[in-house]
Design a protein around this motif. Structure first.
Motif, PDB file in Angstrom:
ATOM      1  N   MET A 118      24.886 -87.590 -29.159  1.00 53.74           N
ATOM      2  CA  MET A 118      23.725 -86.625 -29.393  1.00 53.74           C
ATOM      3  C   MET A 118      24.041 -85.600 -30.553  1.00 53.74           C
ATOM      4  SD  MET A 118      21.314 -87.856 -27.504  1.00 53.74           S
ATOM      5  CE  MET A 118      20.487 -86.332 -27.185  1.00 53.74           C
ATOM      6  N   THR A 119      23.863 -86.038 -31.609  1.00 55.75           N
ATOM      7  CA  THR A 119      24.121 -85.033 -32.705  1.00 55.75           C
ATOM      8  C   THR A 119      23.383 -85.658 -33.853  1.00 55.75           C
ATOM      9  OG1 THR A 119      25.880 -83.790 -34.061  1.00 55.75           O
ATOM     10  CG2 THR A 119      26.441 -86.156 -33.442  1.00 55.75           C
ATOM     11  N   ASN A 120      23.191 -84.975 -34.613  1.00 58.14           N
ATOM     12  CA  ASN A 120      22.444 -85.425 -35.793  1.00 58.14           C
ATOM     13  C   ASN A 120      23.351 -86.031 -36.739  1.00 58.14           C
ATOM     14  OD1 ASN A 120      19.782 -83.915 -35.504  1.00 58.14           O
ATOM     15  ND2 ASN A 120      20.303 -82.341 -36.235  1.00 58.14           N
ATOM     16  N   SER A 121      22.764 -87.494 -36.992  1.00 59.29           N
ATOM     17  CA  SER A 121      23.580 -88.488 -37.762  1.00 59.29           C
ATOM     18  C   SER A 121      22.716 -89.106 -38.604  1.00 59.29           C
ATOM     19  CB  SER A 121      24.443 -89.008 -36.892  1.00 59.29           C
ATOM     20  OG  SER A 121      23.814 -90.062 -35.949  1.00 59.29           O
ATOM     21  N   GLY A 122      23.202 -90.284 -39.410  1.00 52.90           N
ATOM     22  CA  GLY A 122      22.342 -91.144 -40.097  1.00 52.90           C
ATOM     23  C   GLY A 122      21.717 -92.139 -39.146  1.00 52.90           C
ATOM     24  N   ILE A 123      22.181 -92.481 -38.358  1.00 53.70           N
ATOM     25  CA  ILE A 123      21.681 -93.552 -37.328  1.00 53.70           C
ATOM     26  C   ILE A 123      21.818 -93.154 -35.935  1.00 53.70           C
ATOM     27  CG2 ILE A 123      21.992 -96.183 -36.670  1.00 53.70           C
ATOM     28  CD1 ILE A 123      20.864 -95.952 -39.569  1.00 53.70           C
ATOM     29  N   GLY A 124      20.804 -93.609 -35.334  1.00 49.12           N
ATOM     30  CA  GLY A 124      20.993 -93.643 -33.540  1.00 49.12           C
ATOM     31  C   GLY A 124      20.460 -94.972 -33.080  1.00 49.12           C
ATOM     32  N   ILE A 125      21.159 -95.193 -31.764  1.00 52.07           N
ATOM     33  CA  ILE A 125      20.697 -96.343 -31.113  1.00 52.07           C
ATOM     34  C   ILE A 125      20.090 -95.937 -29.791  1.00 52.07           C
ATOM     35  CG2 ILE A 125      21.443 -98.352 -30.147  1.00 52.07           C
ATOM     36  CD1 ILE A 125      23.654 -98.631 -32.694  1.00 52.07           C
ATOM     37  N   TYR A 151       7.939-100.240 -36.651  1.00 52.20           N
ATOM     38  CA  TYR A 151       7.778 -98.895 -36.141  1.00 52.20           C
ATOM     39  C   TYR A 151       7.878 -98.552 -34.717  1.00 52.20           C
ATOM     40  CZ  TYR A 151       6.827 -98.120 -41.125  1.00 52.20           C
ATOM     41  OH  TYR A 151       6.802 -98.235 -42.622  1.00 52.20           O
ATOM     42  N   ILE A 152       8.175 -97.453 -33.938  1.00 50.14           N
ATOM     43  CA  ILE A 152       8.035 -97.287 -32.536  1.00 50.14           C
ATOM     44  C   ILE A 152       6.888 -96.437 -32.582  1.00 50.14           C
ATOM     45  CG2 ILE A 152       8.906 -96.235 -30.523  1.00 50.14           C
ATOM     46  CD1 ILE A 152      10.319 -99.037 -30.997  1.00 50.14           C
ATOM     47  N   VAL A 153       5.958 -96.762 -31.558  1.00 54.16           N
ATOM     48  CA  VAL A 153       4.737 -96.182 -31.586  1.00 54.16           C
ATOM     49  C   VAL A 153       4.520 -95.755 -30.021  1.00 54.16           C
ATOM     50  CG1 VAL A 153       3.783 -97.038 -33.500  1.00 54.16           C
ATOM     51  CG2 VAL A 153       3.112 -98.039 -31.446  1.00 54.16           C
ATOM     52  N   ASP A 154       3.647 -94.511 -29.904  1.00 50.65           N
ATOM     53  CA  ASP A 154       3.235 -94.362 -28.582  1.00 50.65           C
ATOM     54  C   ASP A 154       1.842 -94.312 -28.819  1.00 50.65           C
ATOM     55  OD1 ASP A 154       2.727 -93.306 -26.089  1.00 50.65           O
ATOM     56  OD2 ASP A 154       3.707 -91.633 -26.506  1.00 50.65           O
ATOM     57  N   GLU A 181      10.558 -94.993 -38.037  1.00 49.69           N
ATOM     58  CA  GLU A 181      10.720 -96.481 -38.736  1.00 49.69           C
ATOM     59  C   GLU A 181      12.194 -96.805 -37.959  1.00 49.69           C
ATOM     60  OE1 GLU A 181      10.897 -97.870 -43.173  1.00 49.69           O
ATOM     61  OE2 GLU A 181      11.569 -95.789 -42.614  1.00 49.69           O
ATOM     62  N   VAL A 182      12.009 -98.123 -37.681  1.00 48.26           N
ATOM     63  CA  VAL A 182      13.333 -98.714 -37.099  1.00 48.26           C
ATOM     64  C   VAL A 182      13.664-100.226 -37.040  1.00 48.26           C
ATOM     65  CG1 VAL A 182      12.937 -97.226 -34.814  1.00 48.26           C
ATOM     66  CG2 VAL A 182      11.844 -99.427 -34.959  1.00 48.26           C
ATOM     67  N   VAL A 224      17.583-104.988 -25.508  1.00 47.61           N
ATOM     68  CA  VAL A 224      17.150-104.528 -27.028  1.00 47.61           C
ATOM     69  C   VAL A 224      17.865-103.397 -27.324  1.00 47.61           C
ATOM     70  CG1 VAL A 224      15.092-103.128 -28.117  1.00 47.61           C
ATOM     71  CG2 VAL A 224      14.765-105.588 -26.688  1.00 47.61           C
ATOM     72  N   GLU A 225      18.237-103.249 -28.744  1.00 47.54           N
ATOM     73  CA  GLU A 225      18.685-101.999 -29.136  1.00 47.54           C
ATOM     74  C   GLU A 225      17.938-101.542 -30.272  1.00 47.54           C
ATOM     75  OE1 GLU A 225      22.983-102.534 -30.674  1.00 47.54           O
ATOM     76  OE2 GLU A 225      23.594-102.407 -28.425  1.00 47.54           O
ATOM     77  N   ILE A 226      17.428-100.282 -30.287  1.00 45.37           N
ATOM     78  CA  ILE A 226      16.327 -99.723 -31.260  1.00 45.37           C
ATOM     79  C   ILE A 226      17.251 -98.842 -32.388  1.00 45.37           C
ATOM     80  CG2 ILE A 226      14.442 -98.181 -31.645  1.00 45.37           C
ATOM     81  CD1 ILE A 226      13.622 -98.943 -28.612  1.00 45.37           C
TER      82      ILE A 226
END
Length: 457
Positions: free
Chosen positions: A13-20, A56-59, A66-67, A84-86
């Protein structure tokens, strides 16, 4: 069995290039279907496993990020369930927003370690392998990582399984013979069983011995630097750490409390403590520091005794030499850059330990110290191909219980006890070893083990 769908952020939980953001459970594909939008229409229920989909992940009408979406079908996934891994951008807010959306459309927040717990409950790994997952994450050095990966591959599982199979075979034979004495005889079986039990005791003893190195591999070597005042202990610590962590002056007794640092030497971890110089003193505060130094030295895995080679040995050195006689220790003859009056031969008349001439000021002899420490603890390079190291204290306790039970079997054989006494203690050993792999363990302990895991694992 139907399982609810869990979700969690699997990266830091820190700002980085990629998150999952990870999901697992029966409704995983239905949920991603509701919140994914790509250039082409996707039906995730029909997509092949181990495929990646860009979109894209949408609500509703809102686009969140963009994912890349990776789908894995059970039972051929980490958890044994549809997963599933986003893969999204690694901003904290973005990851939280995607997790909130996943939960909004049907998932629930995962508990700590719940993904790995499901892998265990679904038979994807045994408990020793599951515990190795967290050890891989927490690895502090090269050897700890290799050992954890080895256990993750099942080295501990295979060793314990083999021993349990042999115990079970002989337990079953005794029980069958007692139920059918007319057709199966146990005459003289005690002698035959003792040969087997002695062999198993040797194997368990080897595992117990390995736990000493295993603890060091996992936690690091508890190392205490001792010596009389102004011998150069703090200077040595600063050299090993690579920065000025300890105060260095010409005034004796500068170090009064214990200063702790963790350092890496040739792939091994040293949890190193700089202590007060050992001498007789009337200063109350300094005396407390000296007592602490002696206490830590008594509990240490390794003692580094720093000798000021430019000054004659005195009663303080004699006290230290006596203190470390039965400990793992290395002696450093410091201040080799000055005119020295203490030699290796002189020290060898008092004590036999590895000795190295160094200069903390000029940083000479440090490489030789590193290699000496590595050789002392690991007798050269460690090979994880054919050796099993016990690094988990729970596993060690279970092995010790099994060892004690098998010793009782031998005691029963020597005392000519009835055969059913053998099977009772054999079964106890079998149960104890089963707790390592999770085959004979209660739900409360399972929950306790997995509660120590991080949220997304």
């Amino acid at each position: 069995m139907k399982t609810d769908t869990i979700a969690a952020i699997a990266t830091a939980m820190t700002n980085s290039g990629i998150g999952i953001v990870r999901m697992s459970g029966d409704e995983t594909f239905e949920i991603i279907q509701k919140i994914y939008k790509g250039k082409k229409e996707k039906y995730f229920q029909e997509e092949k496993g181990y495929t990646i989909h860009y979109g894209y992940i949408v609500d509703g009408e809102e686009t969140i990020d963009e994912v890349l979406v990776m789908i894995m079908r059970g039972p051929h996934s980490f958890t044994g369930e549809n997963t599933v891994e986003i893969n999204c951008h690694g901003g904290v807010y973005v990851m939280k927003r995607i997790l909130e959306t996943v939960i909004k459309y049907g998932a629930r927040p995962a508990e700590p370690g719940e993904f790995t717990k499901r892998a265990f409950l679904n038979g994807r790994m045994d408990l020793s392998q599951a515990e190795a997952v967290i050890d891989v994450i927490h690895s502090k050095n090269e050897y700890a990582l290799k050992s954890s990966v080895s256990q993750l591959k099942g080295t501990v599982h295979q060793k314990i399984k083999k021993i349990r199979e042999e115990i079970l075979y002989h337990t079953a034979f005794i029980e069958t013979a007692l139920d059918d004495p007319e057709h199966i005889s146990v005459d003289g079986y005690g002698g035959e069983l003792k040969v087997v039990v002695d062999k198993l005791l040797e194997e368990l003893k080897a595992l117990l011995i390995s736990s000493d190195n295993g603890r060091i591999i996992k936690e690091g070597i508890k190392t205490v630097i001792v010596g009389k005042p102004n011998a150069g202990k703090s200077s040595l610590l600063n050299v090993l750490v690579g920065e000025d962590r300890a105060i260095v002056t010409d005034i004796e007794g500068t170090t009064r409390d214990v200063l702790e640092e963790s350092i890496q030497l040739q792939g091994i971890s040293l949890n190193i403590m700089d202590t007060a110089g050992i001498r007789n003193t009337e200063d109350i505060v300094e005396k407390i520091g000296v007592d602490k130094a002696k206490e830590h030295a008594n509990e240490a895995d390794l003692i580094i005794y720093v000798v000021d080679a430019s000054r004659n040995l005195d009663e303080n050195d004699m006290e230290i030499i006596q203190m470390i006689q039965d400990k793992k220790a290395v002696i450093l003859l410091n201040k080799s850059d000055l005119a020295t009056v203490v030699s290796k031969d002189m020290l060898k008349s008092y004590i036999e330990k590895p000795m190295i001439e160094i200069s903390a000021k000029e940083e000479s002899g440090i490489k030789e110290l590193e290699q000496t420490l590595k050789d002392m603890f690991f007798h050269g390079d460690i090979s994880f191909n054919d050796e099993v190291y016990i690094t988990n204290i729970r596993h060690k306790a279970a092995i010790q219980d099994a060892y004690d039970s098998l010793e009782k079997v031998n005691m029963s054989i020597e005392n000519n006890m009835p055969e059913d006494f053998y099977s009772i203690d054999l079964l106890d050993a079998y149960e104890s070893l089963g707790s390592i792999t999770g085959e004979t363990i209660g739900e409360d302990l399972v929950n306790e083990i997995f509660s120590k895991f991080c949220m997304g694992k």
